[in-house]
Every structure is written in structure tokens, then in C-alpha cells.
Design an enzyme around this catalytic site. Structure first.
Site, PDB file in Angstrom:
ATOM      1  N   GLU A  65      79.740 -41.198 -81.528  1.00 26.15           N
ATOM      2  CA  GLU A  65      79.511 -41.507 -82.938  1.00 26.15           C
ATOM      3  C   GLU A  65      80.706 -41.208 -83.846  1.00 26.15           C
ATOM      4  OE1 GLU A  65      74.759 -40.896 -83.344  1.00 26.15           O
ATOM      5  OE2 GLU A  65      75.937 -39.070 -83.454  1.00 26.15           O
TER       6      GLU A  65
HETATM    7  C1  TNX Z   1      72.689 -38.968 -81.751  1.00 24.78           C
HETATM    8  S1  TNX Z   1      73.181 -38.798 -78.987  1.00 24.78           S
HETATM    9  C2  TNX Z   1      73.624 -37.978 -81.579  1.00 24.78           C
HETATM   10  C3  TNX Z   1      73.408 -36.666 -82.196  1.00 24.78           C
HETATM   11  C4  TNX Z   1      72.139 -36.604 -82.986  1.00 24.78           C
HETATM   12  C5  TNX Z   1      71.057 -37.384 -82.288  1.00 24.78           C
HETATM   13  C6  TNX Z   1      69.733 -37.322 -82.962  1.00 24.78           C
HETATM   14  C7  TNX Z   1      74.536 -38.402 -79.442  1.00 24.78           C
HETATM   15  C8  TNX Z   1      75.555 -38.384 -78.442  1.00 24.78           C
HETATM   16  N1  TNX Z   1      74.696 -38.096 -80.739  1.00 24.78           N
HETATM   17  O1  TNX Z   1      74.498 -36.319 -83.005  1.00 24.78           O
HETATM   18  O2  TNX Z   1      71.760 -35.283 -83.099  1.00 24.78           O
HETATM   19  O3  TNX Z   1      71.440 -38.714 -82.187  1.00 24.78           O
HETATM   20  O4  TNX Z   1      68.733 -37.919 -82.183  1.00 24.78           O
END
Ligand code: TNX
Length: 534
Positions: A324
């Protein structure tokens, strides 16, 4: 039906014998050679608690004893075991202590549920409680890596809480604990200030926890409940790993870069192009912070942190996040991740990253953790460079998601949700062209935006983490959803006796009830890439 039908995860081979059962008598002993001693000691303390028997650990077995035997020539793989229960005694064989540990978890489940306590007085004295049917079991895992991830960044879990989570997960033969140590809201692992020599730009590393340990998430609900604060000293982290190792669990630490870094930008001003520290943030929003590709301090920082972390990490893996990074820019992302992965590999560890990082060129053997999006680049790395894959597809493994729209905690952004034990059971990690040989294993992630203590975490974990344990351990041939649902029902009494909170899935006939760990108002909130802005 008896306990041999209720085992979770389901073993490869279970053959009930048409012979008299085994009864654990008060004079029984546990026979184990020296190297099997620690596992024998764990079995003994479990059995002593509920039976009240002395169960001394001895060398040679007599009739009526439980024998733990390490045999180098025993084959079936490093975690395999064989268990023979007969009227004359119980014999557990494996080639490693990990195999013995796994067999002990099976043996534990073969005893009646009263073995889980809470105490000897609980067992009815009139009935010879500690009886196990005669059975032959041969078992080995489908995948070597069977993990849970705990997000200790958004809300902190103390060393004691982490150990308690390890205690519960290991009865299902889960063997990896991934700790998500850093994020936008907080930094949970101590990094020492190196001497001037190792710190050309004079970065204030100690500030990462001096400031960042006080951080936590706060979800914008009617009555916000802030996440817990705290951090692990390097000694704490070693302590967690030693405890984990005693229960056959490997710890994988994660430092999330180049996104999810606001705490680092707040603690270390030099990581910002303008030299000005960012403010700390409590927002649960994601994808809004980034390291700067053009700053030498970025690489100095990552090198120092990963070097210190590698030095206190017992296991072979270092997780560098990579998820992300939505404000990083693709080229900068690829350039940074490539360099970070190189730095991590330079510490001697094997690099792990979330699947976005498959866009970069990775050191040979780097592990890709798939959670979301296109599986094709992951498959390509797996096929061409032999990158092992950890399967954590959100819609089948995300333990932070709600069970139902009215769940008091949990997120609900993953499409297809909310999710119960069934969605996390009815899937196959070998998908999209990936074959078992590409797959290191399976991991369920408990992101902690809405979780504030161990009981709430357990409620989100169980029973779904049990589904994942069976997906990761048992071969598809012995898996069956209807039968699994029945076995979950039988598991209820054991979890209840252990004091483990679990969601009483309405389609399961539970043999025990869970405590309801939500005194506070619901922390329900929905969006992720949506309406919450930084
Ligand atoms: C996605 S999954 C994220 C996290 C969040 C989560 C909440 C991933 C690699 N990153 O930063 O906490 O969604 O569901």
C-alpha cells in the site's frame, strides 16, 4: 464418534484399532530421552494440571507409560510424527522435536475435553476419565509455514499477551508468528542509537520508540477507543522468540517500508525532504505516507534498522512490508524496494514482502506474501526465480474482518465479506497456476485497528484461525467442510475450558460457550481506501 474423529487439523492417516483402549493411570510416567525432555515436560505439565497425577519424566518405558521417541531414521519429513495408542501404552515417534511437539498436540486432543481443566476437581471421580481409544496415527503437514500475523503497531500487545496467543495457536499446529512492528501510527521495536561512526547523518534512532511507542490507532467511531501503547525492547523481542521456539513457533518481524512509515517520518526529521518531522497520527487510513527515494538518509535508516533487527532475529526471515505505498510513485517504489530487499538480504536473512513488492527484482529465494490483487506477477517470480509464496488472500485469511454486519469489532472492506469459518476453510492455496511446490505456506493476518485486548483478538481469530490451520496442515483428500463444522462444535468445550474467546458461529453446534469480550461500545467503522482522510 470419539476423540479420534474430532482431531483438528485432521491427520493424514487415522486408523482406529479394534482393541481395548489406553487408560492413563496415576502411576503413569512419561518416558523420554534427553533431547525429547523439553517436549515431554510440556506434555507432563499439561496433563498434571487436569489429572493431578505426578507423571515423572523417566528414561525407559514401563507398561502404561507415554513414550516420546526421537528416531533419526523416522521419515515423512521434519515435522511428521507417528502415534500409537494401545492398552499397553502410548508411543509417539518423530525425527525432530518439532515432530514430537506436533504429535503431543494430537495426543492432547485424543484425551477427553476434561484434560483442558480447569482443574482436577472438575473431573467426575466416578468415571475413569483419562481413556483414549486404541488408534494408529501417521501425520505430516502439507505446508511448512503455518502462520498468524499480529498487528502490534495499531494496537500494542504486551510480551505476556503475545505468549498467550502462542499458547493457543500451537494446539492447532500453527508454527509461525509474524509481528507487524511498525506502521503510520506507532513503532514497537527498540532501535539503539549507533555510535557516530555507524550514523553519518546523526539520525535519532532512539526516538523511534521514545516517540513512536506512545502512538496507536483511533477509529473515528461515536465512542473511540484508542489502541494500546507500548514497545518491545530488543531483550523483550529475544524473550518472545525464545518462548516461541519452545513451542515450535518461528517469529517473523516486519518493518513496513516504503509506505506505512509516518511514525518514522515523525521520529526522524532527516527522513523528510524539508527536514521537518511529520506529526504523529492516529488515523486508520492507509496508503498516505512514504519514504523519499532521493534522500540518502532513507537508505541509511533502512540499513541500520534492518541490521539491528537481523542481529536479534533468531529465524531466517526479515519482512520488509512493501504494501500500500499509494503515494510513492511506481518508479520510486520499485527503486526503493529493490534496494531495501538487497539490504535485507545483505544481513544474511531471507527477505519477505507483501505481494506488491513482486514488481521489483528480488534477491534469489525472496519470499512473496500474497494478500490482494493480481496473482500473475507472484506466479512469475515463483516459476522463474523459485520465490516461495505465502498465501494470505484477504477474502480467505484476513482475521480482522467482521463475521457479520453486526460484529462488535472488525473491519469490513474486503469484497465478498463479512467472512465466517467457512470462507476461510473452503479455499485452496494452490490457485491461479500456483502449485504446492511454489507455496511455503498459509498465513492469517490480524490487523488490530478495532482490537484492544487478547480476548477480542481471540474472538476474531477463533474459529477462523482453526480453519486456516487445517487448510495449511491437512491434505485436500482428508478435508471436508461438513465434517470440519462438526469437529469445530466438539472443539467448543475445549476452548471454553481454556478460557479462549471464540465466535459462536450460528451454523455450528457448539459443545461449549465463549465469553463475550466486548464491554465497550462497538468500534464499527467501514472504509479503507474510502472516506477517512489523513
Ligand atoms: C490492509 S493487508 C493493510 C493493512 C490494514 C488492513 C486492514 C496489508 C498488507 N495492508 O495496513 O491494516 O488492510 O484490513
Amino acid at each position: 464418534m470419539n476423540t479420534t474423529d474430532n482431531l483438528i487439523p485432521r491427520p493424514s492417516h487415522v486408523a482406529l484399532q479394534d482393541e481395548p483402549p489406553f487408560t492413563l493411570e496415576s502411576a503413569a510416567r512419561i518416558a523420554a530421552d534427553k533431547p525429547a525432555g523439553p517436549v515431554a515436560e510440556q506434555l507432563a505439565s499439561l496433563l498434571r494440571r487436569s489429572t493431578g497425577f505426578a507423571l515423572p519424566i523417566v528414561q525407559g518405558p514401563l507398561p502404561g507409560d507415554i513414550t516420546l521417541k526421537l528416531e533419526e531414521t523416522f521419515d515423512g519429513g521434519p515435522e511428521a510424527y507417528a502415534l500409537t495408542v494401545a492398552e499397553s501404552g502410548v508411543r509417539l515417534t518423530a525425527s525432530t522435536t518439532a515432530g514430537l511437539f506436533n504429535g503431543v498436540q494430537t495426543l492432547r486432543q485424543l484425551f477427553p475435553a476434561a484434560i483442558e481443566g480447569p482443574d482436577a476437581a472438575d473431573a467426575s471421580p466416578s468415571d475413569p476419565t483419562w481413556v483414549i481409544p486404541a488408534v494408529e496415527i501417521a501425520d505430516a503437514p502439507r505446508f511448512a509455514y503455518r502462520g498468524l500475523m499480529l498487528d502490534v503497531a495499531r494496537s500494542f500487545f504486551t510480551v505476556a499477551q503475545v505468549k498467550e496467543q502462542i499458547d493457543v495457536m500451537t494446539q492447532f499446529k500453527l508454527n509461525v508468528l509474524h509481528l507487524h512492528l511498525t506502521d503510520d501510527q506507532a513503532w514497537r521495536i527498540e532501535i539503539h542509537d549507533p555510535g557516530a561512526e555507524g550514523n553519518p547523518s546523526g539520525l535519532p534512532y532512539a526516538n523511534l520508540t521514545a516517540l513512536g511507542a506512545q502512538g496507536a490507532v483511533e477509529v473515528p467511531t461515536a465512542t473511540p477507543v484508542r489502541g494500546r501503547e507500548g514497545f518491545y525492547t530488543q531483550q523483550d523481542f529475544l524473550d518472545i522468540q525464545a518462548y516461541a521456539a519452545s513451542k515450535n513457533v518461528l517469529v517473523v518481524p516486519e518493518i513496513d517500508v516504503p509506505g506505512h512509515v509516518n511514525t518514522a517520518l515523525a521520529a526522524i526529521p532527516q527522513l523528510n525532504a524539508d527536514g521537518v518531522a511529520k506529526s504523529m497520527s492516529t488515523t486508520p487510513a492507509v496508503g498516505w505516507s512514504t519514504l523519499d527515494e532521493s534522500l540518502p538518509a532513507t537508505y541509511e535508516f533502512v540499513r541500520e534498522v534492518l541490521t539491528q533487527l537481523a542481529a536479534i532475529t533468531v529465524g531466517p526471515y526479515l519482512h520488509i512490508g512493501g504494501d500500500e505505498a499509494l503515494v510513492t510513485g511506481h518508479e520510486n517504489y520499485v527503486a526503493m524496494v529493490q534496494e531495501f530487499a538487497r539490504i535485507a538480504a545483505g544481513t544474511g536473512k531471507t527477505v519477505v514482502g507483501w505481494n506488491e513488492y513482486a514488481a521489483a527484482e528480488l534477491p534469489p529465494g525472496s519470499v512473496i506474501q500474497y494478500w490482494f490483487g493480481d496473482l500473475a506477477p507472484v506466479l512469475k517470480h515463483a516459476e522463474t526465480d523459485g520465490s516461495p509464496v505465502i498465501m494470505s488472500p484477504a477474502a480467505n485469511t484476513y482475521l480482522d474482518q467482521k463475521y457479520a454486519p453486526d460484529s462488535p469489532v472488525g473491519l469490513e472492506w474486503v469484497e465478498g465479506g463479512p467472512f465466517t469459518w467457512a470462507e476461510y476453510y473452503n479455499w485452496d492455496p494452490a490457485q491461479g497456476g500456483l502449485k504446492d511446490q511454489h507455496i511455503l505456506g498459509v498465513e492469517g493476518a490480524l490487523w488490530s485497528e478495532t482490537v484492544r485486548n487478547n480476548q477480542q483478538a481471540q474472538w476474531l481469530l477463533y474459529p477462523r484461525a482453526v480453519s486456516l490451520a487445517e487448510v495449511a496442515w491437512s491434505s485436500p483428500e482428508v478435508r471436508n467442510a461438513g465434517d470440519f463444522r462438526r469437529r469445530l462444535g466438539a472443539l467448543g468445550e475445549r476452548l471454553a475450558r481454556q478460557g479462549v474467546a471464540f465466535q459462536e458461529a450460528p451454523d455450528v453446534e457448539w459443545s461449549g460457550t465463549s465469553e463475550w469480550p466486548f464491554p465497550e461500545a462497538a468500534t464499527s467503522f467501514t472504509p479503507k481506501y474510502g472516506t477517512i482522510e489523513a
